[in-house]
Design an enzyme around this catalytic site. Structure first.
Site, PDB file in Angstrom:
ATOM      1  N   CYS A  84       0.356   9.393  -5.808  1.00 23.51           N
ATOM      2  CA  CYS A  84       1.989   8.735  -5.705  1.00 23.51           C
ATOM      3  C   CYS A  84       2.066   7.811  -7.048  1.00 23.51           C
ATOM      4  CB  CYS A  84       2.134   8.431  -4.410  1.00 23.51           C
ATOM      5  SG  CYS A  84       4.060   8.452  -4.207  1.00 23.51           S
ATOM      6  N   HIS A 174       0.327  12.512  -0.822  1.00 13.74           N
ATOM      7  CA  HIS A 174      -0.364  11.505  -0.095  1.00 13.74           C
ATOM      8  C   HIS A 174      -1.676  12.316   0.792  1.00 13.74           C
ATOM      9  CE1 HIS A 174       1.615   7.800  -1.041  1.00 13.74           C
ATOM     10  NE2 HIS A 174       2.736   8.560  -0.851  1.00 13.74           N
ATOM     11  N   GLU A 176      -4.290  10.848   1.642  1.00 10.62           N
ATOM     12  CA  GLU A 176      -4.749   9.861   2.627  1.00 10.62           C
ATOM     13  C   GLU A 176      -4.145   9.601   3.796  1.00 10.62           C
ATOM     14  OE1 GLU A 176      -3.027   9.365   0.123  1.00 10.62           O
ATOM     15  OE2 GLU A 176      -1.727   7.533   0.402  1.00 10.62           O
TER      16      GLU A 176
HETATM   17  N1  GLN Z   1       8.180   5.449  -5.585  1.00 11.97           N
HETATM   18  C1  GLN Z   1       6.890   4.544  -5.729  1.00 11.97           C
HETATM   19  C2  GLN Z   1       6.761   4.137  -7.006  1.00 11.97           C
HETATM   20  O1  GLN Z   1       7.685   4.244  -7.987  1.00 11.97           O
HETATM   21  C3  GLN Z   1       5.961   5.697  -5.450  1.00 11.97           C
HETATM   22  C4  GLN Z   1       5.817   5.836  -3.950  1.00 11.97           C
HETATM   23  C5  GLN Z   1       4.438   6.093  -3.305  1.00 11.97           C
HETATM   24  O2  GLN Z   1       3.512   5.600  -3.933  1.00 11.97           O
HETATM   25  N2  GLN Z   1       4.425   6.658  -1.993  1.00 11.97           N
HETATM   26  O3  GLN Z   1       5.699   3.456  -7.303  1.00 11.97           O
END
Ligand code: GLN
Length: 194
Positions: A84, A174, A176
């Site tokens: 992410c 994710h 995790e």
């Molecule tokens: N929207 C977040 C970002 O731009 C990422 C979201 C996340 O890691 N769950 O960093």
């Protein structure tokens, strides 16, 4: 095996737990290091960049003087699992955004783009050779474009949400936040092989 997890912000503890479980399952001796300062980078054999807020993480990497060392280590082949916000940190380009972080992964990533903005959602899909894995998305990015040498591991709704390029695994979701350790086991295999 010594694995560092960037621990300046975001979901690093969850990764630590999953990685420990994955290591136990595969009988891998594991030392987990939470990275907050330069000396935490010594002797790392693998790196995890967790989810969270990429803007904050990027800023802190510079403030804590971790940025250049991390970038060099990844360029030299240190295996990385990025989830992410971590994927955003690795991306060479962000869509309609001139911000660049580590920029070691030749993809263009669109931030806050995948799925509903509020809350999270889950869907099952294959990730490379891992079948029927629960993908959890939280304000997720997706990969809009890739260089030809980047391997697409998984797509959802025709959007690329998992890629592999040499030593780097970039996931919009994710692993995790699930009970399923197969992604972390796969990463440990990659570290072993490198
Ligand atoms: N929207 C977040 C970002 O731009 C990422 C979201 C996340 O890691 N769950 O960093």
């Amino acid at each position: 095996m010594k694995i560092g997890i960037l621990a300046v912000q975001g979901a690093f503890i969850e990764h630590e737990k999953m990685l420990s479980e994955a290591a136990k399952k595969s009988g891998t001796p594991l030392e987990c290091v939470e990275i907050r300062q330069k000396k935490d980078l010594e002797g790392l054999e693998g790196l995890i960049l967790p989810g969270g807020e990429s803007t904050v993480q990027g800023k802190l990497m510079h403030e804590l003087d971790l940025f250049h060392d991390l970038q060099a280590m990844i360029r030299e082949g240190l295996p990385v699992l990025a989830t992410c916000a971590g994927l955003i940190l690795l991306a060479e380009n962000l869509d309609q955004d001139s911000t660049k972080h580590l920029a070691t992964l030749p993809v263009t990533v669109q931030r806050n783009a995948y799925g509903r903005q509020l809350g999270s959602f889950a869907v099952n899909s294959d990730i490379g050779s891992i079948q029927d894995y629960p993908l959890v998305f939280i304000r997720a990015p997706y990969v809009k474009e890739t260089a030809p040498e980047v391997k697409v591991l998984t797509t959802v709704d025709q959007r690329i949400v998992g890629v592999e390029y040499k030593n780097q695994l970039g996931l919009a979701f994710h692993p995790e936040m699930t009970q399923d350790t197969r992604v972390h086991e796969y990463f440990l295999e990659k570290v072993k092989a490198s």
